[in-house]
Each structure stands twice: as structure tokens, then as C-alpha cells.
Scaffold this motif. Structure first.
Motif, PDB file in Angstrom:
ATOM      1  N   ASP A   1       0.818  -1.296  -0.034  1.00 22.30           N
ATOM      2  CA  ASP A   1       0.034  -0.118   0.161  1.00 22.30           C
ATOM      3  C   ASP A   1       1.054   1.351  -0.073  1.00 22.30           C
ATOM      4  N   LEU A   2       0.431   2.244  -1.008  1.00 23.84           N
ATOM      5  CA  LEU A   2       1.498   3.320  -0.937  1.00 23.84           C
ATOM      6  C   LEU A   2       1.448   4.228   0.302  1.00 23.84           C
ATOM      7  N   GLN A   3       0.359   4.421   1.113  1.00 24.16           N
ATOM      8  CA  GLN A   3       0.495   5.286   2.344  1.00 24.16           C
ATOM      9  C   GLN A   3       1.442   4.587   3.264  1.00 24.16           C
ATOM     10  N   MET A   4       1.374   2.988   3.530  1.00 24.85           N
ATOM     11  CA  MET A   4       2.160   2.561   4.163  1.00 24.85           C
ATOM     12  C   MET A   4       3.717   2.664   4.060  1.00 24.85           C
ATOM     13  N   ALA A   5       3.842   2.870   2.689  1.00 23.23           N
ATOM     14  CA  ALA A   5       5.193   2.984   1.974  1.00 23.23           C
ATOM     15  C   ALA A   5       5.554   4.296   2.431  1.00 23.23           C
ATOM     16  N   ILE A   6       4.998   5.360   2.398  1.00 18.51           N
ATOM     17  CA  ILE A   6       5.287   6.466   2.390  1.00 18.51           C
ATOM     18  C   ILE A   6       5.557   6.596   4.072  1.00 18.51           C
ATOM     19  N   SER A   7       4.753   6.057   4.996  1.00 26.12           N
ATOM     20  CA  SER A   7       4.820   5.865   6.328  1.00 26.12           C
ATOM     21  C   SER A   7       6.277   5.300   6.707  1.00 26.12           C
ATOM     22  N   ARG A   8       6.626   4.206   5.916  1.00 21.39           N
ATOM     23  CA  ARG A   8       7.727   3.410   6.470  1.00 21.39           C
ATOM     24  C   ARG A   8       8.971   4.494   5.950  1.00 21.39           C
ATOM     25  N   LEU A   9       8.998   5.012   4.681  1.00 17.24           N
ATOM     26  CA  LEU A   9      10.177   5.867   4.363  1.00 17.24           C
ATOM     27  C   LEU A   9      10.164   7.180   4.900  1.00 17.24           C
ATOM     28  N   GLY A  10       9.073   7.766   5.190  1.00 14.68           N
ATOM     29  CA  GLY A  10       9.154   8.969   5.454  1.00 14.68           C
ATOM     30  C   GLY A  10       8.777  10.268   4.735  1.00 14.68           C
ATOM     31  N   ILE A  11       8.228  11.410   5.076  1.00 11.20           N
ATOM     32  CA  ILE A  11       7.793  12.291   3.858  1.00 11.20           C
ATOM     33  C   ILE A  11       8.942  12.972   3.068  1.00 11.20           C
ATOM     34  N   ASN A  12      10.273  13.318   3.880  1.00 12.20           N
ATOM     35  CA  ASN A  12      11.130  13.760   2.977  1.00 12.20           C
ATOM     36  C   ASN A  12      11.938  12.844   1.956  1.00 12.20           C
ATOM     37  N   TYR A  13      12.105  11.696   2.372  1.00 12.14           N
ATOM     38  CA  TYR A  13      12.521  10.469   1.800  1.00 12.14           C
ATOM     39  C   TYR A  13      11.879  10.148   0.678  1.00 12.14           C
ATOM     40  N   THR A  14      10.686  10.027   0.722  1.00 11.53           N
ATOM     41  CA  THR A  14       9.659   9.781  -0.453  1.00 11.53           C
ATOM     42  C   THR A  14       9.608  10.893  -1.188  1.00 11.53           C
ATOM     43  N   SER A  15       9.901  12.108  -0.707  1.00 11.41           N
ATOM     44  CA  SER A  15       9.851  13.380  -1.745  1.00 11.41           C
ATOM     45  C   SER A  15      11.102  13.332  -2.622  1.00 11.41           C
ATOM     46  N   ASN A  16      12.117  13.211  -1.908  1.00 11.56           N
ATOM     47  CA  ASN A  16      13.445  13.147  -2.813  1.00 11.56           C
ATOM     48  C   ASN A  16      13.369  12.042  -3.834  1.00 11.56           C
ATOM     49  N   LEU A  17      12.888  10.753  -3.261  1.00 10.93           N
ATOM     50  CA  LEU A  17      12.848   9.611  -4.166  1.00 10.93           C
ATOM     51  C   LEU A  17      12.209   9.720  -5.300  1.00 10.93           C
TER      52      LEU A  17
END
Length: 278
Positions: A78-94
Motif C-alpha cells: 500500500d502506498l500510504q504504508m510505503a510513505i509512512s515507512r520511508l518518511g515524507i522527506n525521503y519519499t519526496s526526494n525519491l
């Protein structure tokens, strides 16, 4: 350098100096992702909504979170779980870095091949950056990965120019000369136009300065070492340099004579990092 390469270089530099060079724009999804990540009132759900509109990017983020480098015992679907695991900044940069792949496409086969080549090399170097950052520095792996993905962004306008000038396209030696000489300068311009933070915006113009020495380790050092490591075992001119004179190795606490690929754990980590970006 050939007369043609000289002429093209002058034209492009003139266009840069007079602000006439059309710089590529950041993909729409990357802009929206950054905007959301920088909004103090936005949360994981908001970011998931933006990324969720791009099916390919959603799949890539989920692939990254389940990669051997980052996965937990439980697979994340699930995308929301993925973002929650990575964190907002990490997800944004990636997401910003990965969204750029769509820019590396052209209408002519020759330019398209060259763009694929540049993008593949960028993902390879970004993967090495990720591992170097995690193992040898206290910097942010997501920022190091993004620095690796964008360090050759200045090649794009040169290839776009070549597409419109068949004489340059027909002369690959001159084209490569022009790319080598001015992509760093154009790269900085692009990243500043995109309002990238200074530590990353200055990577394109400085990562090939092997005499550079900064007070402390930074993303330029990481991209520099990753670039050199990526050519190990090849006939590339960089392998002929005296790496012991490159201060980035010492700042990372790395022996310049050691091949990271020879270390099983590092080699596996680099392979996983490259794999998650492809």
C-alpha cells in the motif's frame, strides 16, 4: 576539440549567459510532490494522493520500500504504508529523482539511445551514492540518491540541441566533447532554476573537480567517489587517475585502493540499491 564542437559549445554557453537556453522543466508530478512535502499542513495521506495519480511512480515507490535494503519482515503493498515507512522527506526526494526518468526520452533513435545511456549511468551512480552515504557518512541517503540521479541533468539540453542540429548528431566524438565540457555548467543552472537546495544544486559543476577539498564530507564527495567506483575494472580515463590524491576518499574514510565490489556485503547493497532505482 573539433571546430564543430567548439562552435556548439560557444553557442550553448552564449545561450546560457543570455538566459536564452530553454532549460527543461521538472515533471509535473515531481513539482506537486515537492510542494506537498514542503507544506507544513500536509501529511502522508496528502502525499499519497499526489503520488497515487501516477501509477508508474506508485509502483516504483512500493518497489523501493520492499527492496532488500529497506524491507521489513512484512511486504508493503500500500502506498500510504510505503510513505509512512520511508518518511515524507525521503519519499519526496525519491519520487522527484525517479520522476525524472520520463525526461530522458527523445524522438530520434540516436538521441534516445544516448539519453537511456545517461539515465542508466545516473541510476548506477545513485545506487552507489546511497550505499556510500549509509555506510560512510552521516548525510541523508535519500539526498545522496537524488544527487546521483541529477548529477548529469545538464546533458538533457545538449541532446535536445543535437536533435535539432543533425551535423552534431552525425559526429559522436564532437557531441561527447560538448557534453563533457559543458554539462556541469548547464546542470547547475537547471537545478538552481528548479530551486534545489544548494548542497545538491552544486553537484553537477563540482563532482568532476578531483582536486576539490571541502572542510567536511558533502554530497559532491559522495557523487565523486561513486563516479570513480562505477568505472573500476574498465579502461575509462578516470581509472588512470591517482585516486589517493582525491580527498573525498579520505573524508569518507575509504581506502582509494579498495574495490567496494570486492566486499560481499557492500557489493550486495550496491546491487540492491541500483536494482531499486531501475
Amino acid at each position: 576539440m573539433s571546430k564543430l564542437a567548439d562552435k556548439v559549445q560557444q553557442e550553448l554557453i552564449q545561450a546560457i549567459d543570455s538566459d536564452e537556453l530553454v532549460l527543461p522543466t521538472l515533471p509535473e508530478v515531481a513539482l506537486r510532490v515537492r510542494e506537498t512535502a514542503e507544506d507544513p499542513n500536509a501529511g502522508i495521506q496528502d502525499l499519497a494522493k499526489v503520488i497515487g495519480n501516477d501509477a508508474a511512480l506508485t509502483a516504483r515507490i512500493i518497489k523501493v520500500v520492499n527492496s532488500p535494503l529497506l524491507r521489513t519482515n512484512k511486504e508493503i503493498t500500500d502506498l500510504q504504508m510505503a510513505i509512512s515507512r520511508l518518511g515524507i522527506n525521503y519519499t519526496s526526494n525519491l519520487a522527484t529523482g525517479l520522476a525524472m526518468e520520463q525526461m530522458f526520452q527523445a524522438t530520434s533513435d540516436v538521441v534516445d539511445r544516448k539519453m537511456r545511456e545517461v539515465w542508466n549511468k545516473s541510476t548506477e551512480i545513485a545506487g552507489i551514492c546511497h550505499v556510500l552515504c549509509r555506510h560512510y557518512s552521516r548525510l541523508m541517503p535519500d539526498q545522496a540518491t537524488l544527487a546521483g540521479l541529477v548529477h548529469q541533468i545538464g546533458v538533457l539540453p545538449i541532446l535536445t540541441y543535437a536533435e535539432e542540429h543533425s551535423e552534431l548528431l552525425a559526429d559522436s566524438i564532437s557531441l561527447n566533447h560538448v557534453i563533457e565540457r559543458i554539462h556541469p555548467l548547464i546542470g547547475d543552472r537547471i537545478l538552481r532554476a528548479w530551486e534545489f537546495p544548494e548542497p545538491i544544486a552544486s553537484v553537477p559543476s563540482q563532482y568532476l573537480d578531483f582536486k576539490r577539498d571541502s572542510a567536511r564530507v558533502d554530497y559532491i564527495d559522495i557523487v565523486q567517489v561513486a563516479t570513480l567506483q562505477s568505472y573500476l575494472g574498465s579502461e575509462h580515463p578516470y581509472t588512470q587517475l591517482d585516486w589517493s590524491q582525491v580527498s573525498a576518499f579520505a573524508k569518507l574514510g575509504l581506502d582509494p585502493n579498495v574495490d567496494m565490489q570486492a566486499d560481499e556485503d557492500l557489493s550486495a547493497a550496491m546491487e540492491a540499491a541500483m536494482g531499486m532505482l531501475q
